[in-house]
Design a protein around this motif. Structure first.
Motif, PDB file in Angstrom:
ATOM      1  N   VAL A   1       1.019  -1.259  -0.279  1.00  0.00           N
ATOM      2  CA  VAL A   1       0.452  -0.342  -0.157  1.00  0.00           C
ATOM      3  C   VAL A   1       1.004   1.099   0.008  1.00  0.00           C
ATOM      4  O   VAL A   1       2.009   1.555   1.017  1.00  0.00           O
ATOM      5  N   LEU A   2       0.663   2.425  -0.904  1.00  0.00           N
ATOM      6  CA  LEU A   2       1.475   3.839  -0.799  1.00  0.00           C
ATOM      7  C   LEU A   2       0.392   4.487  -0.869  1.00  0.00           C
ATOM      8  O   LEU A   2      -0.975   4.419  -0.925  1.00  0.00           O
ATOM      9  N   PRO A   3       0.827   5.653  -0.525  1.00  0.00           N
ATOM     10  CA  PRO A   3      -0.031   6.859  -0.360  1.00  0.00           C
ATOM     11  C   PRO A   3      -0.484   7.492  -1.366  1.00  0.00           C
ATOM     12  O   PRO A   3      -0.373   6.160  -2.436  1.00  0.00           O
TER      13      PRO A   3
ATOM     14  N   ALA B   1       9.799  -1.497  -0.851  1.00  0.00           N
ATOM     15  CA  ALA B   1       9.579  -0.916   0.747  1.00  0.00           C
ATOM     16  C   ALA B   1       9.085   0.363   0.501  1.00  0.00           C
ATOM     17  O   ALA B   1       9.592   1.296  -0.329  1.00  0.00           O
ATOM     18  N   PHE B   2       8.010   1.204   1.105  1.00  0.00           N
ATOM     19  CA  PHE B   2       8.086   2.456   1.308  1.00  0.00           C
ATOM     20  C   PHE B   2       8.508   3.599   2.693  1.00  0.00           C
ATOM     21  O   PHE B   2       8.198   2.783   3.532  1.00  0.00           O
TER      22      PHE B   2
ATOM     23  N   MET C   1      11.025   5.418  -1.644  1.00  0.00           N
ATOM     24  CA  MET C   1      10.918   3.865  -1.577  1.00  0.00           C
ATOM     25  C   MET C   1      12.487   2.917  -1.842  1.00  0.00           C
ATOM     26  O   MET C   1      13.555   3.248  -2.760  1.00  0.00           O
ATOM     27  N   ALA C   2      12.241   1.814  -1.783  1.00  0.00           N
ATOM     28  CA  ALA C   2      13.510   0.622  -1.607  1.00  0.00           C
ATOM     29  C   ALA C   2      12.947  -0.626  -2.629  1.00  0.00           C
ATOM     30  O   ALA C   2      11.562  -0.956  -2.388  1.00  0.00           O
ATOM     31  N   PHE C   3      13.635  -0.874  -4.120  1.00  0.00           N
ATOM     32  CA  PHE C   3      13.513  -1.881  -5.078  1.00  0.00           C
ATOM     33  C   PHE C   3      14.808  -2.628  -5.347  1.00  0.00           C
ATOM     34  O   PHE C   3      14.988  -2.423  -5.205  1.00  0.00           O
ATOM     35  N   ILE C   4      13.843  -4.278  -5.493  1.00  0.00           N
ATOM     36  CA  ILE C   4      15.307  -5.351  -5.757  1.00  0.00           C
ATOM     37  C   ILE C   4      14.611  -5.384  -6.949  1.00  0.00           C
ATOM     38  O   ILE C   4      13.972  -5.767  -6.940  1.00  0.00           O
TER      39      ILE C   4
ATOM     40  N   ALA D   1      14.112   5.147  -5.010  1.00  0.00           N
ATOM     41  CA  ALA D   1      14.090   5.563  -6.166  1.00  0.00           C
ATOM     42  C   ALA D   1      12.947   6.024  -5.199  1.00  0.00           C
ATOM     43  O   ALA D   1      12.138   6.182  -4.355  1.00  0.00           O
ATOM     44  N   ARG D   2      12.223   7.629  -6.225  1.00  0.00           N
ATOM     45  CA  ARG D   2      10.811   8.098  -6.001  1.00  0.00           C
ATOM     46  C   ARG D   2      10.090   7.906  -7.084  1.00  0.00           C
ATOM     47  O   ARG D   2      10.806   8.141  -7.982  1.00  0.00           O
TER      48      ARG D   2
END
Length: 1176
Positions: free
Chosen positions: A679-681, A739-740, A752-755, A763-764
């Motif tokens: 879930v993101l804003p 992850a946010f 956010m963090a991404f794999i 990144a954003r």
């Protein structure tokens, strides 16, 4: 194939036009206060509020491109817009504040497609009172319209026809018109026009040198115009200047208002040409002449209300400010403001402090003017990577609008999971061209990444704003994030070992609650303070099994055990400081949970038994829903809609009925791997709002909701709206975790963090954008391109371009082949061609018996003395072997074979292990024999063959004048034979084959045709022809089609129709999209729905949605045989009540497409599934 059983076609726009045709500002169109900007790009009109940053207000799609735009007065405090389209249709538009839509008040057909295609872009002007509008049409004809009573007539009788209501008439001004305007401060009874007349040479081109500046008095009673000079416009030059007529070399003119100074009390005319600026009074007596611009001028606009400040845009992007000062005599000052972009439209606001420079061949810019500073640094690069040449620019670039146009050619690159990257040849002119690597979706702003591969990662969570937790097999790692001193927004990571987390166990879940950090492993939960020191711990009873899932909720923690127990843990405080967990509730489920979520007292758990359990904290009331397969993640939306990610890449949406019962409503496919949900804003919190296609509020409502990131190989943003799910891809390949940072990241918000590809990326999401573009600028404009899959290299043919459709005119610079690595978007090598040699086609090809994948390049020797090239070459480029499999060889390609041909090689295509080419009007087939290209067959096919497409042994030939011809190659006889041809002429620009009996042709009038094989009787014999079974006016000049393989079947299970191909199209305005084949069963249903939508919705600028100009005679006909995907998408944005009404109407009329529905079937769900499948 019987046409009644054949597939239909659906036209869909993915990216609307980016090249700016017209702009106007400031206006008061939607509100009386403030200033607004009107921008037209292709067939899209948008209104922006003019502040320091442009804010989108309203917009929509119009039927065709616009060549001229101006403003007129209304009876209220709002302005009217007057548009002149390329087919010479005059439209008067206002904004309806009640319905929040653009409303057509009046229109007039002032010409047709033939005249519109041959006439110069219309020049137009309004009188000082904004009552009269003058529009130059063609030849010597100018239309004069009186808009004084248009609104009153509209309110009484609807849309006004300006011609039949006698509110418009035509006048003959004796000569061609290059530019015109109304003189100010003249009587409304006898308005005066000042016109700059240009003359044409024998070839129809405007002659350089002197033009004629004249004043014409318009008699409204007699409906005619008379030149004030005596005698009127002599046929020969060299006549002395007299009052009312001037001979001069000039590019642009404009009427100066009387408020500019006492010298303009009776009106004045400003004339701008290369090297000078001149000012005339109303009798065209010269007041002053000064040296001015260095190059030809393309735009001249007033920048302040008084009219004594004017902005001139040069053809090379240079900007000049003209100051008209003093009384009598007047003085003119010319100030160079710097270099922007070649302008096709200019608008200013806030008394000239800000300017919008729109361009058709480069990115558009929003400028803020300031004082000239000699030591000012260069401004930032544009999206195309172009930097300023002039360090003394007296402006700051506030915004850059990416322009993909004109797209002259493109290729595609597979990214995996059915996603494509489009690589376009964009721009025109020296130092303005570039390759654009385009992905449709939400782009990312890179903040930093890990240096190497992370290996296997099971989970990813942020802790506060400085830590990142990674769960690995058998252990946990913590990374501390620090700002780098090297680059402002670059972040670096380092392992953090000295902490209280259980690093020797796998982490199932991490979160932050009340300034505390929580870690959940299989054996319990751990509470830590902001310094990662242990505060408290909770261990699960071994009799309940190990923990399988956990989630935060209601200020506490929920954990699930392997035996089906759900425990609610709250934080217990002593002395105001939380120090332990306290179990407050527990529930027992029927099976082992695989995932868990909570929101507003509602809980949901997915079970390994392919079930979904939903209950309430206060009233257990457990409800179980059967799922099609194993659930792997669940998440509630703000409106308590429940999303469930399945292990096969699908997401199921469950909603609550009026009786508080949950049911499965929608299923969407996001990938092919198990789905993780995050879930993101709300989108509006992560970026400004997107431009809306209309003034409806549905899109705004979506932006205010939270977003859901679904990860299944790639990422997609999901948002529930009405009974459907809006799905938007994220432009990051091979995403496995995300992850946010809800508390920010090192001072940055919405991070956010991404794999991705086993690499950690910070990144954003740039949620306000829907396209990710990487650019590589070239000194010459790219014209043709091919993607070499084995080496992942793009080969682009570049040369200086002109306006010629077929070939550019020769120039001093030599054409080049540029070799670009598609992964790194870096230039590897350049190959320069011979003098006067232009690149006309590039394609990859493999030959029978040779495993090498070549790049074939077709060229033409273009000479000014030849109307059509008589010499050209076909070059075969072979990849050079590299010393390492991980490295690219330099140079990457070498010339392996060269063949001289007698003409221009306009098109090349790989064909059954051979190479097929279009050389002038001939088809020629070559095969590789030893080390030589040998011609094995040829055929004279038409006037000029511009495009070729092949499928099996069939060849579709697109001719510049003779439309489309279907050929077949007889391999045994080594000969071409004609299968069928289109008997109607069309100036085709590109063609394609969706199947062996489904063909597409785009022509220069912005029309798209669908054809199939048929027969007609001639002298008692059957003759094969290509029948036009579909036509739609797109308003786009399509330069290129490319066939693509469909990754999803467009048919229902069990259907005999299984389309394999679709067509990607790209246009000169920078737009691109799809043409999809649709099975007949679905096509008929959606076609009827299209009629219903058209009856419910009013188009922006025409009487009906289906109006089009198609025939060479300019006849207006309706669309047929095509689904307008852009119109059908409007159905998805309608309120649910209206959707239900249209679906019920379809059932009542018992459409063929709904005859197979049982009484229990839901026609609305059928339609939603159809439309979502088409729009994906």
């Amino acid at each position: 194939m019987d046409g009644d059983d054949g597939p239909g076609s659906c036209f869909l726009t993915v990216q609307r036009a980016t090249a700016v045709e017209c702009a106007l500002g400031p206006v008061a169109f939607t509100r009386p206060e403030g200033e607004e900007l009107v921008v037209i790009r292709g067939t899209t009109l948008d209104i922006y509020a003019c502040t320091q940053r442009l804010e989108h207000l309203v917009g929509g799609c119009i039927n065709e491109s616009v060549s001229c735009l101006l403003v007129a007065a209304s009876k209220g405090s709002y302005d009217l817009l007057v548009l002149v389209t390329v087919s010479l249709q005059i439209l008067v538009v206002r904004y309806d504040n009640n319905a929040k839509v653009l409303q057509l008040l009046a229109s007039a057909d002032a010409g047709n497609m033939v005249l519109g295609a041959t006439a110069r872009p219309a020049s137009c002007g309004t009188s000082s009172c904004r009552r009269f509008v003058a529009v130059y049409l063609y030849s010597n004809i100018v239309a004069i319209a009186d808009l004084a009573a248009v609104e009153a007539s509209f309110e009484q009788n609807g849309v006004v026809d300006l011609k039949t209501s006698q509110k418009m008439f035509y006048v003959d001004v004796k000569e061609q018109v290059a530019c015109l305007d109304f003189l100010t401060f003249v009587s409304e009874a006898t308005p005066q026009l000042v016109a700059l007349h240009a003359r044409e040479d024998a070839c129809g081109a405007w002659e350089d040198g002197q033009k004629v500046l004249c004043v014409h008095s318009v008699d409204l009673q007699k409906k005619r115009a008379q030149c004030l000079a005596k005698p009127e416009l002599p046929a020969a030059r060299g006549v002395a200047n007299v009052p009312g007529r001037q001979y001069l070399c000039c590019d642009l003119i404009a009427a100066v208002p009387h408020s500019a100074g006492t010298w303009a009390a009776s009106g004045a005319v400003l004339a701008v040409g290369a090297g000078y600026v001149r000012l005339f009074n109303a009798e065209l007596q010269q007041l002053i002449a000064v040296r001015g611009t260095q190059a030809c001028s393309s735009m001249l606009v007033k920048v302040n209300d008084a009219g004594n400040r004017w902005l001139v845009a040069g053809s090379l992007g240079d900007l000049y400010l003209l100051r008209l000062e003093g009384g009598c005599p007047v003085s003119v000052t010319v100030q160079c403001m710097g270099v922007s972009v070649p302008a096709s439209a200019v608008a200013t606001w806030q008394q000239g402090d800000y300017a919008f420079i729109g361009s058709q061949v480069s990115d558009s810019e929003v400028l803020h003017f300031h004082a000239v500073c000699a030591d000012a640094p260069a401004t930032a690069s544009t999206a195309a990577g172009r930097r300023r040449k002039n360090l003394e620019d007296a402006f700051e670039v506030m915004e850059t609008w990416t322009n993909l146009g004109p797209i002259t050619d493109f290729c595609t690159k597979e990214l995996g999971s059915g996603r494509l990257e489009l690589i376009s040849c964009s721009g025109a002119g020296s130092n303005l061209g570039s390759l654009r690597f385009i992905q449709v979706g939400i782009p990312l702003e890179d903040l930093g990444s890990s240096g190497g591969s992370l290996g296997s990662v099971l989970g990813l969570w942020p802790l506060g704003c400085r830590y990142l937790v990674l769960s690995r097999p058998g252990r946990t790692e913590v990374l501390q994030i620090e700002e780098s001193e090297v680059e402002e927004f670059s972040l670096c990571l380092r392992p953090f070992i000295e902490c209280g987390l259980r690093l020797s166990e796998e982490t199932l879940f991490c979160c932050s609650i009340a300034d505390l950090f929580i870690q959940v492993t299989r054996f319990g939960a751990l509470m830590l303070d902001p310094l990662l020191r242990t505060r408290g711990e909770w261990r699960i009873d071994p009799l309940s099994g190990s923990i399988t899932a956990a989630v935060d909720g209601e200020g506490g923690l929920l954990v699930a055990s392997a035996l089906g127990d759900i425990f609610a843990l709250d934080l217990h405080s002593e002395g105001g400081t939380p120090c332990s967990f306290v179990q407050t509730s527990a529930w027992r489920l029927a099976g082992e949970p695989s995932c868990l979520c909570s929101r507003e007292q509602h809980l949901a758990a997915g079970l390994w038994s392919d079930e979904l359990c939903i209950w309430h904290r206060q009233d257990f009331g457990l409800q179980t829903l059967a799922l099609p397969t194993l659930p792997r993640s669940v998440a509630f939306s703000p409106h308590l809609q429940l999303f469930t990610g399945l292990c096969d890449g699908r997401v199921v949406l469950a909603t609550k009925t009026a009786g508080s019962e949950w049911h499965l409503q929608r299923t969407v496919v996001v990938g092919m791997e198990p789905v993780k949900l995050l879930v993101l804003p709300a989108e509006s919190e992560m970026g400004p709002k997107l431009p809306q296609e209309d003034a409806s509020s549905e899109r705004s409502a979506v932006q205010e909701q939270e977003m859901l990131l679904a990860i299944s190989g790639n990422g997609s943003i999901l948002q529930a709206q009405s009974q459907r799910v809006v799905q938007t891809p994220v432009c990051l390949p091979n995403m496995s975790h995300a992850a946010f940072f809800s508390h920010g990241l090192a001072g940055l918000h919405h991070c956010m963090a991404f794999i991705s590809e086993e690499r950690l990326l910070l990144a954003r999401l740039r949620c306000h954008e829907r396209m990710h573009v990487r650019s590589l600028p070239f000194p010459q404009a790219p014209r043709r391109i091919a993607y070499h899959q084995p080496t992942r290299i793009c080969v682009a043919g570049c040369c200086d371009m002109s306006s010629s459709v077929a070939m550019p005119s020769p120039s001093r610079s030599r054409a080049q082949l540029q070799f670009v690595h598609s992964d790194t978007v870096s230039l590897l090598d350049t190959m320069t061609l011979g003098h006067d040699e232009m690149i006309s086609s590039v394609v990859t090809v493999s030959f029978t018996g040779d495993p090498t994948v070549y790049v074939a390049v077709g060229t033409a020797v273009v000479l000014q003395s030849e109307p059509e090239p008589t010499r050209g070459q076909v070059r075969l480029l072979a990849p050079c072997p590299s010393s390492s499999s991980s490295e690219v060889a330099l140079p990457p390609f070498r010339v392996a074979k060269t063949l001289e041909v007698q003409g221009a090689v306009y098109a090349l295509s790989a064909f059954e292990g051979r190479l097929l080419g279009a050389v002038n009007n001939r088809l020629q087939l070559w095969e590789l024999q030893g080390s030589q290209l040998v011609e094995v067959c040829r055929y004279s096919a038409g006037v000029i063959v511009l495009d070729l497409q092949t499928l099996g042994d069939l060849i579709l030939v697109g001719d510049i004048m003779r439309s489309v011809t279907l050929m077949r190659f007889q391999a045994q006889a080594m000969a071409f034979e004609t299968v069928a041809h289109d008997e109607t002429s069309a100036w085709s620009t590109t063609v394609d084959m969706l199947s062996e009996n489904h063909f597409l042709c785009a022509e220069d009038g912005g029309n798209l045709l669908s054809l199939r094989c048929g027969q007609r009787r001639s002298n008692g014999e059957a003759v094969n022809v290509l029948e036009r079974v579909g036509r739609i006016h797109t308003g786009e000049f399509m330069n290129r089609f490319q066939r693509s393989t469909l990754r999803r079947s467009m048919s229902r299970p069990g259907s005999a129709f299984d389309p394999t191909y679709c067509t990607i199209w790209a246009s000169a305005s920078g737009a691109f999209g799809w043409v999809l084949p649709v099975e007949q069963h679905r096509f008929l249903r959606l076609l009827k729905l299209q009629e219903f939508i058209a009856s419910e919705l009013k188009p922006m600028l025409s009487q009906k949605w289906c109006d089009a100009r198609l025939d060479l005679q300019g006849e207006r006909v309706e669309h047929e045989g095509f689904l307008d995907g852009d119109l059908l998408k409007r159905f998805l944005m309608m309120p649910e009540e209206k959707q239900q009404a249209l679906a019920a109407r379809a059932r009542r009329e018992r459409l063929d497409g709904l005859d197979d529905l049982d009484a229990g079937d839901d026609p609305l769900q059928e339609l939603l599934e159809d439309l979502e499948m088409l729009s994906r």
